[in-house]
Scaffold this active site. Structure first.
Site, PDB file in Angstrom:
ATOM      1  N   GLY A  46       0.828  -1.191   0.000  1.00  8.35           N
ATOM      2  CA  GLY A  46       0.000   0.000   0.000  1.00  8.35           C
ATOM      3  C   GLY A  46       0.866   1.245   0.000  1.00  8.35           C
ATOM      4  N   GLN A  51       2.983   9.923   1.279  1.00  8.41           N
ATOM      5  CA  GLN A  51       4.274   9.230   1.292  1.00  8.41           C
ATOM      6  C   GLN A  51       5.152   9.590   0.098  1.00  8.41           C
ATOM      7  OE1 GLN A  51       2.347   5.220   2.231  1.00  8.41           O
ATOM      8  NE2 GLN A  51       4.379   5.065   3.165  1.00  8.41           N
ATOM      9  N   CYS A  90       6.518  -0.083   7.173  1.00  8.94           N
ATOM     10  CA  CYS A  90       6.054   1.070   6.404  1.00  8.94           C
ATOM     11  C   CYS A  90       7.194   1.558   5.524  1.00  8.94           C
ATOM     12  CB  CYS A  90       5.605   2.175   7.358  1.00  8.94           C
ATOM     13  SG  CYS A  90       5.006   3.656   6.529  1.00  8.94           S
ATOM     14  N   LEU A  91       6.881   1.850   4.262  1.00  7.24           N
ATOM     15  CA  LEU A  91       7.913   2.323   3.338  1.00  7.24           C
ATOM     16  C   LEU A  91       8.525   3.645   3.796  1.00  7.24           C
ATOM     17  CD1 LEU A  91       6.189   1.443  -0.068  1.00  7.24           C
ATOM     18  CD2 LEU A  91       7.941   0.145   1.169  1.00  7.24           C
ATOM     19  N   HIS A 132      -3.967   1.126   7.599  1.00  4.86           N
ATOM     20  CA  HIS A 132      -2.622   1.715   7.647  1.00  4.86           C
ATOM     21  C   HIS A 132      -2.549   2.894   6.669  1.00  4.86           C
ATOM     22  CE1 HIS A 132       1.906   1.292   8.034  1.00  4.86           C
ATOM     23  NE2 HIS A 132       1.787   2.067   6.971  1.00  4.86           N
ATOM     24  N   GLU A 133      -3.020   2.681   5.429  1.00  5.44           N
ATOM     25  CA  GLU A 133      -2.950   3.756   4.432  1.00  5.44           C
ATOM     26  C   GLU A 133      -3.869   4.919   4.799  1.00  5.44           C
ATOM     27  OE1 GLU A 133      -0.433   3.666   2.610  1.00  5.44           O
ATOM     28  OE2 GLU A 133      -0.074   1.558   3.087  1.00  5.44           O
ATOM     29  N   HIS A 136      -2.244   7.252   7.151  1.00  2.00           N
ATOM     30  CA  HIS A 136      -1.355   8.209   6.473  1.00  2.00           C
ATOM     31  C   HIS A 136      -2.133   9.439   6.012  1.00  2.00           C
ATOM     32  CE1 HIS A 136       2.569   6.339   6.264  1.00  2.00           C
ATOM     33  NE2 HIS A 136       2.050   5.195   5.838  1.00  2.00           N
TER      34      HIS A 136
END
Length: 160
Positions: A46, A51, A90-91, A132-133, A136
């Site tokens: 995701g 991000q 997480c990226l 999670h997304e 963000h």
């Protein structure tokens, strides 16, 4: 399509609530495509627009199931139930992993890339990825929800 640079913590954009998308045009479609390409390149499941430095309420998710790619524009949770705890990464936080507790089921209303509303019902890992997304998009960092951190060695030991 293009792979964009992923913003890593610390960065103010990651802790700033994103703006509602009001125009569904070629620019939005390119943003979603770039996000998807970036997510795949980085081996993620995701990615949210903040991000890659864009404060818009847009995210893409693909967990490798039969649903494939899911574009979420202006998503909002209508219902949630149950509880699951699992390891997340997480990226935007390279090499940071930890247990996060989330709802096991979510019902989300969102818009697709054409601006058409839809309902997504998700359980398990997909529900986790969507939440999670969406965090963000609200400027919420997953590290604020971690109950136990893991080192890469501990993760490798768990994977066998």
């Amino acid at each position: 399509m293009a792979v964009k640079k992923v913003v890593t913590h610390p960065a103010e954009v990651l802790e700033t609530p994103a703006e509602t998308v009001t125009v569904f045009d070629k620019k939005l479609k390119k943003l979603l495509d770039d996000m998807y390409d970036t997510m795949l390149e980085m081996d993620g499941v995701g990615l949210a627009a903040p991000q890659i430095g864009i404060l818009k309420r847009a995210a893409v998710v693909e967990i490798g199931d039969d649903r494939g790619r899911i574009d979420l524009v202006n998503p909002e949770i209508l219902e949630k139930s149950g509880e699951q705890t699992g390891i997340e990464g997480c990226l935007s936080f390279p090499n940071v992993y930890g247990d996060v507790t989330r709802a096991d089921y979510v019902k989300v209303r969102a818009f697709n890339r054409q601006g058409k509303p839809f309902i997504l019902e998700a359980r398990g890992f997909l529900a986790r990825a969507v939440q999670h997304e969406m965090d963000h998009l609200d400027g919420v960092l997953f590290t604020s929800k971690i109950s136990k951190y893991y080192t890469e060695d501990e993760l490798a030991d768990m994977e066998g």
